[in-house]
Write an enzyme that holds these catalytic residues in place. Structure first.
Site, PDB file in Angstrom:
ATOM      1  N   GLU A 126       7.974   7.840  11.233  1.00 20.48           N
ATOM      2  CA  GLU A 126       7.981   9.063  12.031  1.00 20.48           C
ATOM      3  C   GLU A 126       9.130   9.946  11.561  1.00 20.48           C
ATOM      4  O   GLU A 126      10.283   9.508  11.535  1.00 20.48           O
ATOM      5  CB  GLU A 126       8.162   8.727  13.517  1.00 20.48           C
ATOM      6  CG  GLU A 126       7.001   7.947  14.110  1.00 20.48           C
ATOM      7  CD  GLU A 126       7.208   7.630  15.577  1.00 20.48           C
ATOM      8  OE1 GLU A 126       8.078   8.262  16.220  1.00 20.48           O
ATOM      9  OE2 GLU A 126       6.499   6.742  16.088  1.00 20.48           O
ATOM     10  N   HIS A 128      26.107  25.233   6.505  1.00 15.02           N
ATOM     11  CA  HIS A 128      25.357  24.137   5.888  1.00 15.02           C
ATOM     12  C   HIS A 128      25.047  24.468   4.437  1.00 15.02           C
ATOM     13  O   HIS A 128      24.798  25.623   4.082  1.00 15.02           O
ATOM     14  CB  HIS A 128      24.039  23.921   6.656  1.00 15.02           C
ATOM     15  CG  HIS A 128      23.079  23.025   5.956  1.00 15.02           C
ATOM     16  ND1 HIS A 128      21.928  23.494   5.345  1.00 15.02           N
ATOM     17  CD2 HIS A 128      23.111  21.692   5.750  1.00 15.02           C
ATOM     18  CE1 HIS A 128      21.292  22.477   4.799  1.00 15.02           C
ATOM     19  NE2 HIS A 128      21.984  21.376   5.024  1.00 15.02           N
ATOM     20  N   ARG A 162       0.813  -1.218   0.000  1.00 15.78           N
ATOM     21  CA  ARG A 162       0.000   0.000   0.000  1.00 15.78           C
ATOM     22  C   ARG A 162       0.844   1.264   0.000  1.00 15.78           C
ATOM     23  O   ARG A 162       0.373   2.333  -0.369  1.00 15.78           O
ATOM     24  CB  ARG A 162      -0.911   0.028   1.233  1.00 15.78           C
ATOM     25  CG  ARG A 162      -1.883  -1.135   1.339  1.00 15.78           C
ATOM     26  CD  ARG A 162      -2.520  -1.140   2.727  1.00 15.78           C
ATOM     27  NE  ARG A 162      -1.477  -1.283   3.758  1.00 15.78           N
ATOM     28  CZ  ARG A 162      -1.676  -0.980   5.052  1.00 15.78           C
ATOM     29  NH1 ARG A 162      -2.828  -0.485   5.453  1.00 15.78           N
ATOM     30  NH2 ARG A 162      -0.697  -1.148   5.914  1.00 15.78           N
ATOM     31  N   ASP A 201       9.563  25.350  10.291  1.00 12.71           N
ATOM     32  CA  ASP A 201       9.789  24.343   9.251  1.00 12.71           C
ATOM     33  C   ASP A 201       9.879  25.044   7.906  1.00 12.71           C
ATOM     34  O   ASP A 201       9.040  25.888   7.579  1.00 12.71           O
ATOM     35  CB  ASP A 201       8.644  23.331   9.212  1.00 12.71           C
ATOM     36  CG  ASP A 201       8.736  22.283  10.294  1.00 12.71           C
ATOM     37  OD1 ASP A 201       8.334  21.145  10.041  1.00 12.71           O
ATOM     38  OD2 ASP A 201       9.226  22.591  11.401  1.00 12.71           O
ATOM     39  N   ASN A 202      10.903  24.676   7.113  1.00 13.38           N
ATOM     40  CA  ASN A 202      11.100  25.270   5.793  1.00 13.38           C
ATOM     41  C   ASN A 202      11.126  24.181   4.734  1.00 13.38           C
ATOM     42  O   ASN A 202      11.492  23.033   5.015  1.00 13.38           O
ATOM     43  CB  ASN A 202      12.426  26.039   5.735  1.00 13.38           C
ATOM     44  CG  ASN A 202      12.487  27.164   6.734  1.00 13.38           C
ATOM     45  OD1 ASN A 202      11.484  27.777   7.064  1.00 13.38           O
ATOM     46  ND2 ASN A 202      13.678  27.445   7.228  1.00 13.38           N
ATOM     47  N   TYR A 206      13.464  21.224   6.112  1.00 18.21           N
ATOM     48  CA  TYR A 206      14.277  21.272   7.328  1.00 18.21           C
ATOM     49  C   TYR A 206      13.560  22.005   8.454  1.00 18.21           C
ATOM     50  O   TYR A 206      12.836  22.966   8.240  1.00 18.21           O
ATOM     51  CB  TYR A 206      15.657  21.869   7.072  1.00 18.21           C
ATOM     52  CG  TYR A 206      15.715  23.216   6.411  1.00 18.21           C
ATOM     53  CD1 TYR A 206      16.057  24.359   7.128  1.00 18.21           C
ATOM     54  CD2 TYR A 206      15.477  23.348   5.051  1.00 18.21           C
ATOM     55  CE1 TYR A 206      16.158  25.592   6.506  1.00 18.21           C
ATOM     56  CE2 TYR A 206      15.561  24.579   4.420  1.00 18.21           C
ATOM     57  CZ  TYR A 206      15.901  25.701   5.156  1.00 18.21           C
ATOM     58  OH  TYR A 206      15.981  26.926   4.548  1.00 18.21           O
ATOM     59  N   HIS A 217      25.674  28.174   4.336  1.00 17.20           N
ATOM     60  CA  HIS A 217      25.005  29.217   5.102  1.00 17.20           C
ATOM     61  C   HIS A 217      25.105  29.010   6.613  1.00 17.20           C
ATOM     62  O   HIS A 217      25.214  27.883   7.096  1.00 17.20           O
ATOM     63  CB  HIS A 217      23.511  29.247   4.744  1.00 17.20           C
ATOM     64  CG  HIS A 217      23.231  29.463   3.305  1.00 17.20           C
ATOM     65  ND1 HIS A 217      22.131  28.936   2.659  1.00 17.20           N
ATOM     66  CD2 HIS A 217      23.907  30.156   2.348  1.00 17.20           C
ATOM     67  CE1 HIS A 217      22.131  29.290   1.391  1.00 17.20           C
ATOM     68  NE2 HIS A 217      23.205  30.029   1.179  1.00 17.20           N
ATOM     69  N   ARG A 247      23.024  25.210  -2.888  1.00 13.61           N
ATOM     70  CA  ARG A 247      22.613  26.234  -1.927  1.00 13.61           C
ATOM     71  C   ARG A 247      23.542  26.155  -0.719  1.00 13.61           C
ATOM     72  O   ARG A 247      23.617  25.130  -0.055  1.00 13.61           O
ATOM     73  CB  ARG A 247      21.155  26.027  -1.499  1.00 13.61           C
ATOM     74  CG  ARG A 247      20.146  26.113  -2.650  1.00 13.61           C
ATOM     75  CD  ARG A 247      18.720  25.949  -2.140  1.00 13.61           C
ATOM     76  NE  ARG A 247      17.745  25.886  -3.204  1.00 13.61           N
ATOM     77  CZ  ARG A 247      17.107  26.938  -3.722  1.00 13.61           C
ATOM     78  NH1 ARG A 247      17.365  28.165  -3.265  1.00 13.61           N
ATOM     79  NH2 ARG A 247      16.222  26.783  -4.694  1.00 13.61           N
ATOM     80  N   LYS A 289      23.919  35.762  -4.231  1.00 15.04           N
ATOM     81  CA  LYS A 289      24.412  35.897  -2.856  1.00 15.04           C
ATOM     82  C   LYS A 289      25.434  34.815  -2.526  1.00 15.04           C
ATOM     83  O   LYS A 289      26.470  35.095  -1.896  1.00 15.04           O
ATOM     84  CB  LYS A 289      23.229  35.818  -1.888  1.00 15.04           C
ATOM     85  CG  LYS A 289      23.593  35.922  -0.428  1.00 15.04           C
ATOM     86  CD  LYS A 289      22.352  35.914   0.457  1.00 15.04           C
ATOM     87  CE  LYS A 289      21.604  34.600   0.329  1.00 15.04           C
ATOM     88  NZ  LYS A 289      20.405  34.561   1.206  1.00 15.04           N
ATOM     89  N   ASP A 290      25.168  33.573  -2.955  1.00 23.04           N
ATOM     90  CA  ASP A 290      26.079  32.480  -2.629  1.00 23.04           C
ATOM     91  C   ASP A 290      27.389  32.562  -3.408  1.00 23.04           C
ATOM     92  O   ASP A 290      28.347  31.865  -3.080  1.00 23.04           O
ATOM     93  CB  ASP A 290      25.405  31.126  -2.888  1.00 23.04           C
ATOM     94  CG  ASP A 290      24.396  30.773  -1.802  1.00 23.04           C
ATOM     95  OD1 ASP A 290      24.403  31.432  -0.747  1.00 23.04           O
ATOM     96  OD2 ASP A 290      23.604  29.839  -2.019  1.00 23.04           O
ATOM     97  N   LYS A 312      19.512  22.460  12.851  1.00 22.96           N
ATOM     98  CA  LYS A 312      18.646  22.058  11.744  1.00 22.96           C
ATOM     99  C   LYS A 312      18.521  20.535  11.690  1.00 22.96           C
ATOM    100  O   LYS A 312      19.489  19.812  11.955  1.00 22.96           O
ATOM    101  CB  LYS A 312      19.214  22.543  10.408  1.00 22.96           C
ATOM    102  CG  LYS A 312      19.262  24.049  10.254  1.00 22.96           C
ATOM    103  CD  LYS A 312      19.860  24.440   8.913  1.00 22.96           C
ATOM    104  CE  LYS A 312      19.920  25.952   8.736  1.00 22.96           C
ATOM    105  NZ  LYS A 312      20.545  26.328   7.450  1.00 22.96           N
TER     106      LYS A 312
END
Length: 199
Positions: A35, A124, A30, A54-55, A137, A68, A65, A176-177, A77
């Protein structure tokens, strides 16, 4: 316990506080169930943080990315790939740590459902390996645009081997990065508890 908490090492030295986490996934014809987070199990493992935000992001193949961090409100995180695969990297920026300036990378794969826990005091970032990836995250502090910081994804002082997992990559970066200050220029970064002490 619904999770397996695996410690992370750089050159044989444990990076304190960093964990790759494998939830127990229950599946049949199925579908599956697992969790994502359990305060009880995380607290039992010594991870007693409180998440407040939460993002989620979606990126296409080749997007990178990072790397940071937040200065005024450092974040812990818990990250995972909801769909697709990414190479996820954390760099220890805690002044005085035995692994200061060292990194650990893990492939987060939505088929494995593995996760990566990154405490305060780390930079990160991630690189997308699949055609697209949805990345989610949980954070222990709210986003602070005035406290954004970063180091270059290809900083030679850190030496992340992105080619090991992405081939001869030419990453897609944000403007920016592409203009973070080098690791050697940033200064002290964080203290041993992950609090900002940089300049």
């Amino acid at each position: 316990m619904a999770f397996d908490f695996k410690k992370c090492f750089a050159n044989g030295i444990e990076i304190q506080g960093l964990y790759e986490i494998q939830p127990k996934v229950f599946g049949d014809n199925r579908g599956y169930f697992f969790e994502v987070y359990s305060e009880r199990d995380f607290f039992e493992a010594g991870l007693t943080m409180r998440f407040v935000q939460d993002n989620q992001s979606m990126s296409t193949k080749g997007v990178l990315r990072g790397l940071h961090f937040q200065t005024r409100h450092p974040q812990c995180k818990l990250v995972r790939a909801v769909s697709g695969r990414v190479y996820d990297v954390a760099v220890d920026l805690r002044n005085g740590s035995s692994t200061f300036g060292k990194y650990y990378g893990v492939i987060l794969d939505s088929e494995k459902q593995n996760q990566f826990y990154i405490p305060e005091g780390f930079a990160h970032g991630f690189y997308v390996l699949s055609d697209t990836a949805v990345f989610a995250y949980k954070c222990t502090e709210f986003y602070d645009p005035q406290g954004e910081g970063g180091i270059p994804w290809n900083d030679p002082a850190i030496g992340i081997d992105w080619k090991k997992i992405g081939g001869n990559i030419e990453p897609v970066l944000s403007e920016k990065d592409g203009r973070h200050l080098a690791f050697d220029v940033n200064g002290k970064f964080f203290d041993a508890q992950g609090k900002w002490i940089g300049e």
